[in-house]
Write an enzyme that holds these catalytic residues in place. Structure first.
Site, PDB file in Angstrom:
ATOM      1  N   GLY A 366       0.770  -1.231   0.000  1.00  0.00           N
ATOM      2  CA  GLY A 366       0.000   0.000   0.000  1.00  0.00           C
ATOM      3  C   GLY A 366       0.801   1.279   0.000  1.00  0.00           C
ATOM      4  O   GLY A 366       0.226   2.345   0.194  1.00  0.00           O
ATOM      5  N   GLY A 368       2.564   2.326  -2.661  1.00  0.00           N
ATOM      6  CA  GLY A 368       2.596   2.888  -4.013  1.00  0.00           C
ATOM      7  C   GLY A 368       3.667   2.326  -4.911  1.00  0.00           C
ATOM      8  O   GLY A 368       4.097   3.019  -5.840  1.00  0.00           O
ATOM      9  N   THR A 370       3.541  -0.303  -7.119  1.00  0.00           N
ATOM     10  CA  THR A 370       3.056  -0.602  -8.467  1.00  0.00           C
ATOM     11  C   THR A 370       2.653   0.663  -9.206  1.00  0.00           C
ATOM     12  O   THR A 370       2.992   0.841 -10.388  1.00  0.00           O
ATOM     13  CB  THR A 370       1.859  -1.572  -8.384  1.00  0.00           C
ATOM     14  OG1 THR A 370       2.259  -2.744  -7.662  1.00  0.00           O
ATOM     15  CG2 THR A 370       1.404  -1.983  -9.770  1.00  0.00           C
ATOM     16  N   SER A 686      16.176  -7.731  17.859  1.00  0.00           N
ATOM     17  CA  SER A 686      16.133  -6.310  18.200  1.00  0.00           C
ATOM     18  C   SER A 686      15.326  -6.011  19.461  1.00  0.00           C
ATOM     19  O   SER A 686      15.250  -4.863  19.882  1.00  0.00           O
ATOM     20  CB  SER A 686      15.555  -5.510  17.023  1.00  0.00           C
ATOM     21  OG  SER A 686      14.255  -5.942  16.728  1.00  0.00           O
ATOM     22  N   LYS A 729      10.438   1.457  12.134  1.00  0.00           N
ATOM     23  CA  LYS A 729      10.223   1.440  13.577  1.00  0.00           C
ATOM     24  C   LYS A 729       9.949   2.844  14.114  1.00  0.00           C
ATOM     25  O   LYS A 729       9.106   3.037  14.991  1.00  0.00           O
ATOM     26  CB  LYS A 729      11.436   0.830  14.268  1.00  0.00           C
ATOM     27  CG  LYS A 729      11.633  -0.651  13.967  1.00  0.00           C
ATOM     28  CD  LYS A 729      12.893  -1.203  14.606  1.00  0.00           C
ATOM     29  CE  LYS A 729      13.055  -2.692  14.299  1.00  0.00           C
ATOM     30  NZ  LYS A 729      14.272  -3.266  14.881  1.00  0.00           N
TER      31      LYS A 729
END
Length: 811
Positions: A366, A368, A370, A686, A729
């Protein structure tokens, strides 16, 4: 009717041995060889040979039954005489028997070592004088026998002669039934029919059915021969017609078709080697019959060669300013990617011949990826092609099938180029990290040649089997994760990472792109519906929690649909969506502030995690209770995460004095570490300093600051090691309202790639050791010593404390 017996009446003993036979029905006067292999049958034969050589033959109902019972054997059979017997080397016995008379089993007198039965002879009624009906049946049946013999039925000449001279209806029916190959059930039915005339009628029915089957078989064979002869005749006639037309100087339709195909090959402007091969295959096609199977395959192959864009290309638009305007118009922010495209255009403007770049956009769904490929094609003035590689497991999808296979086609690359009609499109390989492999090959290995600028100028598809120049194609791959992509394939691509969007960026994208698009798609206009900035921020913060924009667009679309319904119902009012109205359209908020972030708590630390769909805030809870010394880890943690918790606990135990803990504190305590959202698997190093902070807080009873989040790997010496996914993050922390983020010192260099407007939203603190982390995350550090116990007999020694350097604040 009167019943008579033969002149020499057959005397049947009281009991006869029974021989169950399979797949055959024995009639009186029939001589037939039988192979006997079952022990019960061999015993019956031996007993008969030792007596009067008489044996009763009855057919068993199921031929596959190796040990038939009394109920599995037909009761009507034939009394036969064993004429000859031969023992075979494999233990079986071959006997030659002759049927003597029909009989019916009246009683089974024994079953061991063979079946012994009482048999009642069946005496057939004999007419006093042959009637006209009988004569008619006899003539009809003899004619039918002659007919089926002429249609190809195999009946020996001796049997045919006997049939011609036979006048007894019963004997005639039995002889025909034993020579026309009836099924066991049909033959048994005839054997059980006592009346000779009735038996003759049934034989007549069977002969009629056999004549129909043989006639149908003859017609099928005749049609096949006729078709084959017609095809050969047409071929010769076509060849004669072609020769005549050549003599007269005329051309037929096929000649015109071949001439057009030759012209198309010349107009395609193929490379010399390709054109030579195409003309060679055209010559082969001209020599073939048009109806040949290979001719159709060859014609399809030549059509593919003609339609591929060997020399057709679109002209690049090299106006850098216009390209910048198009990229800014289609996408907000994404400066790094826009600069890379403009750099490519600038180099192309200065150097006409250059190899196309291989870009790989990596980022959560989502963001962008493509749509960015479409914008690049529009900015460059090129055709745009997209193929989805998700779930592709067959190498032939990329390289095509060889022409020897039925239904062979070129691979997706050649198909796409034919569809584009140019040899320099923008070719998007979507979801390249979702490629699979199985027994049909590895498609990612097939991409190695396609995406290598040093090799793809001579790419060879299995179907085309000729080199095609792909160096002018601009390939763009997209992926959610970089790790699943094989290293050899990753090495051939320039990886550009797209991170998630901040709240301000989402606000601008929603205002510029999402809201106008959803208003248009739902049939309303700006004059009817508008959104305030606060309403959009409410949707972003309380109804979506994602790195991309898909859910945000869905929620905006849901509001537009509800407004469209009101307009369709006749409402004339203008709708201005405010922050307070969002819940009316979308219901109660889906995401609320975490309870852990409302106040400082003991044993609860805030960590940051990276997932393929963006960053996430992770809460680590630790608690201490009385026990016998043990560490419990829950929350579907992976091996690496479990090891981080064990390393953190080992560090604390090694520094127990500095934390004012007894040296043997762990022997009387149970430590439990839990990471909420227990249904979601979690792994990675992490969270090491987050677990260490939660453990120290739980053991020392010092609360952890709720506005501080941290990420970093911990060692047994207390060092903080670097991590990845820093930007994702940080965006997750900003979405959750975190004001301070602690990161490893070695990640300081990664802050240069973080946009300044993101750095302004949070305070970044770097740390080299766990002491620096604890100084920022705990309310009090060093932790105060425990209050002296009233019952203590002596005062514990004060632990030597080393100086903790102040944390380094970056921003």
């Amino acid at each position: 009717m009167e019943t008579t017996l033969d002149k020499e009446e057959l005397k049947i003993p009281d009991t006869l041995p029974l021989l169950p036979v399979r797949d055959v029905v024995v009639y009186p006067y029939m001589i037939i060889p039988l192979f006997v292999g079952r022990e019960i049958s061999i015993s019956a034969v031996d007993w008969a040979l030792s007596r009067d050589r008489l044996i009763f033959l009855a057919t068993q109902k199921d031929i596959s039954d190796e040990e038939p019972s009394m109920d599995d054997i037909y009761t009507v059979g034939t009394v036969a005489m064993i004429m000859r017997m031969l023992k075979l080397p494999d233990g079986r016995v071959k006997i030659l028997v002759q049927g003597l008379a029909k009989g019916r089993i009246t009683e089974f007198t024994g079953s061991k070592p063979f079946f012994s039965v009482r048999v009642e002879r069946i005496v057939e009624p004999v007419p006093a004088e042959p009637s006209l009906e009988t004569e008619a049946f006899l003539r009809t049946i003899k004619e039918q026998i002659a007919r089926i013999t002429s249609l190809g039925k195999s009946i020996s000449s001796e049997v045919t002669v006997i049939l011609e001279n036979m006048q007894d209806p019963g004997s005639l029916a039995d002889l025909i039934a034993s020579n026309i190959g009836l099924k066991v059930e049909e033959a048994q039915q005839l054997l059980e029919t006592v009346d000779p005339i009735e038996r003759l009628k049934k034989v007549n029915e069977f002969l009629n059915k056999e004549i129909e089957l043989l006639s149908m078989q003859a017609r099928i064979q005749s049609a096949a021969k006729e078709e084959m002869g017609r095809t050969q005749r047409e071929y010769f006639l076509r060849e004669q017609l072609r020769a005549i037309q050549q003599e007269l100087g005329e051309t037929d339709a096929r000649s015109e078709e071949m001439a057009e195909l030759r012209k198309s090959i010349e107009d395609a402007k193929m490379p010399a080697a390709v054109e030579k091969e195409a003309l060679k295959q055209l010559g082969r096609l001209e020599q073939m019959h048009p109806d040949a199977a290979e001719a159709n395959m060859l014609r399809t192959y030549l059509d593919w060669l003609v339609e591929l864009p060997w020399s057709k290309s679109t002209k690049d638009v090299l106006d850098i300013g216009r390209a910048r305007e198009i990229l800014d118009e289609d996408h907000y922010y994404l400066e790094k990617i826009k600069d890379r495209i403009l750099e490519f255009l600038a180099v192309r403007k200065l150097k006409k011949k250059m190899k196309g770049p291989i870009l790989c956009f990596v980022g959560p769904p989502g963001v962008g990826k493509t749509s960015l490929g479409k914008s690049i094609a529009r900015a460059m003035g090129r055709k745009f092609l997209r193929i989805s590689l998700g779930g592709v497991r067959d190498e032939a999808e990329m390289r095509g099938h060889r022409r020897t296979y039925v239904g062979a086609l070129p691979g997706r690359i050649m198909q796409g180029l034919k569809q584009a009609g140019s040899n320099n499109p923008v070719f998007m390989l979507d979801e390249v990290d979702k490629l699979g492999s199985d027994f049909r090959g590895d498609p990612s290995s097939a991409l190695l040649e396609i995406l290598d600028p040093e090799q793809n100028h001579t790419f060879s598809d299995h179907y085309i089997n000729l080199p095609f120049n792909l160096s002018n194609v601009m390939f763009i791959a997209t992926a959610n994760q970089i790790d699943p992509i094989p290293s050899a394939l990753r090495d051939r691509m320039e990886v550009i990472t797209l991170s998630g969007y901040t709240e301000e960026e989402k606000l601008q994208i929603a205002k510029r792109y999402l809201i106008p698009r959803q208003i248009q798609e739902n049939g309303i206009s700006d004059a009817i519906l508008s959104f305030s900035d606060e309403a959009i921020k409410t949707i972003i913060s309380k109804y979506t929690r994602e790195a991309g924009l898909r859910n945000l667009e869905r929620e905006i679309g849901a509001i537009c649909r509800k407004v469209a319904r009101k307009v369709a119902e006749g409402s004339k009012k203008r709708f201005t969506i405010s922050s307070s109205m969002v819940a009316k359209f979308l219901g109660p908020p889906k995401f609320l502030r975490e309870k852990e972030m409302e106040c400082n708590e003991v044993g609860v630390a805030t960590g940051l995690a990276w997932t393929p769909v963006g960053g996430e805030v992770l809460f680590v809870e630790a608690t201490v209770m009385k026990g016998k010394g043990g560490l419990t880890l829950t929350g579907q943690l992976g091996d690496v995460m479990k090891e981080s918790a064990q390393a953190a606990l080992s560090y604390i135990r090694s520094k127990a004095a500095e934390f004012h803990l007894a040296e043997d504190f762990f022997t009387n305590l149970e430590v439990h570490v839990h990471v909420p959202a227990g249904a979601i698997p979690k792994d990675g190093p992490s969270a090491g300093i987050t677990m260490a902070t939660a453990l120290v807080s739980a053991l020392t009873r010092v609360p952890v600051r709720r506005d501080v989040a941290m990420t970093g790997e911990i060692t047994l010496r207390g060092r903080v090691l670097p991590i990845g996914g820093l930007k994702e993050k940080m965006l997750a922390a900003i979405r959750a309202g975190i004001t301070t983020i602690v990161i490893p010192e070695e990640n300081r260099k990664d802050l240069e790639e973080i946009p300044k407007h993101i750095l302004k939203k949070v305070r970044i603190v770097t740390a080299q050791s766990i002491d620096e982390v604890l100084k920022m995350t705990l309310e009090k550090y060093p932790p105060p010593p425990p209050a002296p116990s009233v019952t203590a007999t002596r005062k514990p020694k004060a632990a030597a404390r080393r100086a903790v350097p102040p944390p380094k604040v970056v921003s």
